[in-house]
Design an enzyme around this catalytic site. Sequence first.
Site, mmCIF file in Angstrom:
data_model
loop_
_atom_site.group_PDB
_atom_site.id
_atom_site.type_symbol
_atom_site.label_atom_id
_atom_site.label_comp_id
_atom_site.label_asym_id
_atom_site.label_seq_id
_atom_site.Cartn_x
_atom_site.Cartn_y
_atom_site.Cartn_z
ATOM 1 N N TYR A 118 -1.536 -0.417 11.036
ATOM 2 C CA TYR A 118 -1.858 -1.061 9.751
ATOM 3 C C TYR A 118 -0.707 -0.837 8.772
ATOM 4 C CZ TYR A 118 -3.583 -1.237 4.923
ATOM 5 O OH TYR A 118 -3.701 -1.478 3.577
ATOM 6 N N THR A 177 0.834 -1.206 0.000
ATOM 7 C CA THR A 177 0.000 0.000 0.000
ATOM 8 C C THR A 177 0.868 1.254 0.000
ATOM 9 O OG1 THR A 177 -1.474 1.309 1.434
ATOM 10 C CG2 THR A 177 -0.153 -0.347 2.527
ATOM 11 N N ASP A 178 0.303 2.348 -0.488
ATOM 12 C CA ASP A 178 1.052 3.616 -0.445
ATOM 13 C C ASP A 178 1.209 4.118 0.989
ATOM 14 O OD1 ASP A 178 -1.570 4.477 0.042
ATOM 15 O OD2 ASP A 178 -1.503 6.152 -1.367
ATOM 16 N N GLU A 179 0.457 3.516 1.934
ATOM 17 C CA GLU A 179 0.541 3.990 3.323
ATOM 18 C C GLU A 179 1.886 3.649 3.959
ATOM 19 O OE1 GLU A 179 -2.943 3.693 5.712
ATOM 20 O OE2 GLU A 179 -4.265 3.652 3.970
ATOM 21 N N LYS A 235 1.890 -3.573 7.154
ATOM 22 C CA LYS A 235 1.996 -3.754 5.700
ATOM 23 C C LYS A 235 3.442 -3.533 5.240
ATOM 24 C CE LYS A 235 -0.730 -4.446 2.951
ATOM 25 N NZ LYS A 235 -1.255 -5.730 2.380
HETATM 26 P P1 NAD Z 1 -10.640 -6.108 2.577
HETATM 27 O O1 NAD Z 1 -10.540 -5.880 4.049
HETATM 28 O O2 NAD Z 1 -11.888 -5.759 1.853
HETATM 29 O O3 NAD Z 1 -10.359 -7.670 2.280
HETATM 30 C C1 NAD Z 1 -9.373 -8.409 2.931
HETATM 31 C C2 NAD Z 1 -9.695 -9.896 2.720
HETATM 32 O O4 NAD Z 1 -8.657 -10.673 3.347
HETATM 33 C C3 NAD Z 1 -11.013 -10.339 3.348
HETATM 34 O O5 NAD Z 1 -11.738 -11.130 2.444
HETATM 35 C C4 NAD Z 1 -10.591 -11.143 4.562
HETATM 36 O O6 NAD Z 1 -11.502 -12.163 4.918
HETATM 37 C C5 NAD Z 1 -9.264 -11.726 4.085
HETATM 38 N N1 NAD Z 1 -8.359 -12.088 5.188
HETATM 39 C C6 NAD Z 1 -8.043 -11.326 6.265
HETATM 40 N N2 NAD Z 1 -7.181 -12.000 7.046
HETATM 41 C C7 NAD Z 1 -6.947 -13.184 6.429
HETATM 42 C C8 NAD Z 1 -6.125 -14.295 6.740
HETATM 43 N N3 NAD Z 1 -5.394 -14.332 7.859
HETATM 44 N N4 NAD Z 1 -6.104 -15.347 5.887
HETATM 45 C C9 NAD Z 1 -6.858 -15.332 4.756
HETATM 46 N N5 NAD Z 1 -7.668 -14.320 4.429
HETATM 47 C C10 NAD Z 1 -7.694 -13.254 5.253
HETATM 48 O O7 NAD Z 1 -9.383 -5.395 1.954
HETATM 49 P P2 NAD Z 1 -9.158 -4.728 0.523
HETATM 50 O O8 NAD Z 1 -9.497 -3.303 0.597
HETATM 51 O O9 NAD Z 1 -9.748 -5.592 -0.520
HETATM 52 O O10 NAD Z 1 -7.562 -4.811 0.433
HETATM 53 C C11 NAD Z 1 -6.922 -5.925 -0.190
HETATM 54 C C12 NAD Z 1 -5.417 -5.734 -0.127
HETATM 55 O O11 NAD Z 1 -5.071 -4.522 -0.786
HETATM 56 C C13 NAD Z 1 -4.880 -5.597 1.295
HETATM 57 O O12 NAD Z 1 -3.657 -6.287 1.348
HETATM 58 C C14 NAD Z 1 -4.670 -4.119 1.473
HETATM 59 O O13 NAD Z 1 -3.638 -3.847 2.396
HETATM 60 C C15 NAD Z 1 -4.290 -3.700 0.066
HETATM 61 N N6 NAD Z 1 -4.598 -2.313 -0.300
HETATM 62 C C16 NAD Z 1 -5.858 -1.827 -0.127
HETATM 63 C C17 NAD Z 1 -6.144 -0.531 -0.545
HETATM 64 C C18 NAD Z 1 -7.535 0.046 -0.424
HETATM 65 O O14 NAD Z 1 -7.729 1.229 -0.712
HETATM 66 N N7 NAD Z 1 -8.541 -0.723 -0.021
HETATM 67 C C19 NAD Z 1 -5.134 0.274 -1.113
HETATM 68 C C20 NAD Z 1 -3.851 -0.273 -1.275
HETATM 69 C C21 NAD Z 1 -3.605 -1.570 -0.872
HETATM 70 P P1 TYD Z 2 -10.120 5.199 5.033
HETATM 71 O O1 TYD Z 2 -11.180 4.843 4.040
HETATM 72 O O2 TYD Z 2 -10.188 4.594 6.401
HETATM 73 O O3 TYD Z 2 -8.721 4.890 4.326
HETATM 74 P P2 TYD Z 2 -7.211 5.213 4.860
HETATM 75 O O4 TYD Z 2 -7.254 5.825 6.198
HETATM 76 O O5 TYD Z 2 -6.609 3.840 4.887
HETATM 77 O O6 TYD Z 2 -6.640 6.119 3.829
HETATM 78 O O7 TYD Z 2 -10.096 6.781 5.222
HETATM 79 C C1 TYD Z 2 -9.871 7.658 4.129
HETATM 80 C C2 TYD Z 2 -9.826 9.076 4.666
HETATM 81 O O8 TYD Z 2 -11.098 9.401 5.218
HETATM 82 C C3 TYD Z 2 -8.833 9.277 5.806
HETATM 83 O O9 TYD Z 2 -8.291 10.588 5.718
HETATM 84 C C4 TYD Z 2 -9.686 9.166 7.058
HETATM 85 C C5 TYD Z 2 -10.995 9.761 6.598
HETATM 86 N N1 TYD Z 2 -12.199 9.228 7.289
HETATM 87 C C6 TYD Z 2 -13.087 10.101 7.921
HETATM 88 O O10 TYD Z 2 -12.893 11.330 7.942
HETATM 89 N N2 TYD Z 2 -14.182 9.573 8.535
HETATM 90 C C7 TYD Z 2 -14.435 8.238 8.554
HETATM 91 O O11 TYD Z 2 -15.446 7.806 9.154
HETATM 92 C C8 TYD Z 2 -13.523 7.351 7.879
HETATM 93 C C9 TYD Z 2 -13.755 5.867 7.871
HETATM 94 C C10 TYD Z 2 -12.416 7.900 7.253
#
Ligand code: NAD
Ligand code: TYD
Length: 353
Positions: A157, A133-135, A161
């Site tokens: 988190y 992730t970019d985080e 990561k």
């Molecule tokens: P999500 O929380 O929607 O899905 C995560 C999935 O992983 C779920 O289906 C959960 O059941 C499964 N899981 C959790 N722990 C597990 C384990 N121990 N064994 C097997 N399965 C397990 O997350 P997402 O938003 O789809 O993110 C997917 C990936 O992308 C993650 O690795 C996250 O860090 C990365 N990512 C997400 C974003 C974003 O904006 N959502 C951005 C950059 C990277």
């Molecule tokens: P989020 O979707 O939790 O992603 P991340 O923190 O991993 O980037 O949050 C996106 C942005 O929105 C972040 O600046 C936090 C803000 N946020 C709120 O202001 N209120 C909320 O209830 C949530 C969930 C996020």
Amino acid sequence: MDRQAKVATGRFLVTGGAGFIGSNFVRYVREQFPAAQVTVLDKLTYAGNPANLEAFAGTPGYDFVRGDICDPQLMNELLARGYDWVLNFAAETHVDRSIGDPGQFVHTDVYGVYTLLEAVKTHGAGRFIQISTDEVYGEVLADASREDAPLMPRNPYAASKAGGDRLAYSYFATFGLPVVITRCSNNYGPYQYPEKLIPLFATNALEDRKLPVYGSGKNCRDWIHVNDHVRALVALLETDGVEGEVFNIGAYNEKDVLQIADRILRALDKPDSLIAHVVDRPGHDRRYAVDSTKLEQRTGWRPAVAFDDGIAETVRWYQENEAWWQPLKSGVFWEFYQKNYKFLDPGEPGPES
Ligand code: NAD
Ligand code: TYD
């Protein structure tokens, strides 16, 4: 066979495939590559949802295994089947939850990656993509991070990561595993669990609940449509010679929280009075921004979804798919919501109202 054909006909293992991005990835592969075989491995935590994958259940070339990436025996049995493309989406993913309970994040996002890598080391795989992730760069107050920027994660988190990200790299450098690491910005789109900003605000607005904006609402993210992320991963699979490398994935689409809230309220014709400024998230990163030039130059990929279209279509999806999200806004969701947002206005309707 050329590389594109190998991808199109390959055997995929998608860990975390029942979550938001993983299930969108599976949908893309099933639609674009009907000859490919796909196994989804997922623990089905609160964020994993079989409904995201129900269209594929029982279809030829698809199977689902419920299990934990932290389980060495299961990972061994699974990888022994032989996979061309292993993509690890499995993770604990919500920053706010990582603040209250970091242990599960360290376990899945670091130890789980190690367990999976060990099984790949034993049985081999054509390529292993670690979805980072970019985080991991921490907050970026100016410009955009390139792949060689220092990793300065600031919440549990992001730090977990970063551990998984570097561990995956170490298995390339030390053992020669064909690892690629991607660092994508914030995704939005259909099937996102409604604790994250965009689905939370869209579904709350649909229910006439408050939209809880942390602090000033000026925190900025680079929002990318999930389909653009998925296409970037496929483009990397189709590219030779990227092992051991890191690729940023972003859309150059910075929006702060108030701008997102405004888009959602306008799209649903709801009043600004739904916005509620609440106590800020501890350690809240003000801005993330990545430079994806490397990915663009090496693969030819470009983000294709314009934000205006993507956000309108996404809000419409939540509007039209209440049957998908309404059951999720129940027990576990409210338990967390009430703990996390206890500082909301007393006027905020609770789950019972
Ligand atoms: P999500 O929380 O929607 O899905 C995560 C999935 O992983 C779920 O289906 C959960 O059941 C499964 N899981 C959790 N722990 C597990 C384990 N121990 N064994 C097997 N399965 C397990 O997350 P997402 O938003 O789809 O993110 C997917 C990936 O992308 C993650 O690795 C996250 O860090 C990365 N990512 C997400 C974003 C974003 O904006 N959502 C951005 C950059 C990277
Ligand atoms: P989020 O979707 O939790 O992603 P991340 O923190 O991993 O980037 O949050 C996106 C942005 O929105 C972040 O600046 C936090 C803000 N946020 C709120 O202001 N209120 C909320 O209830 C949530 C969930 C996020």
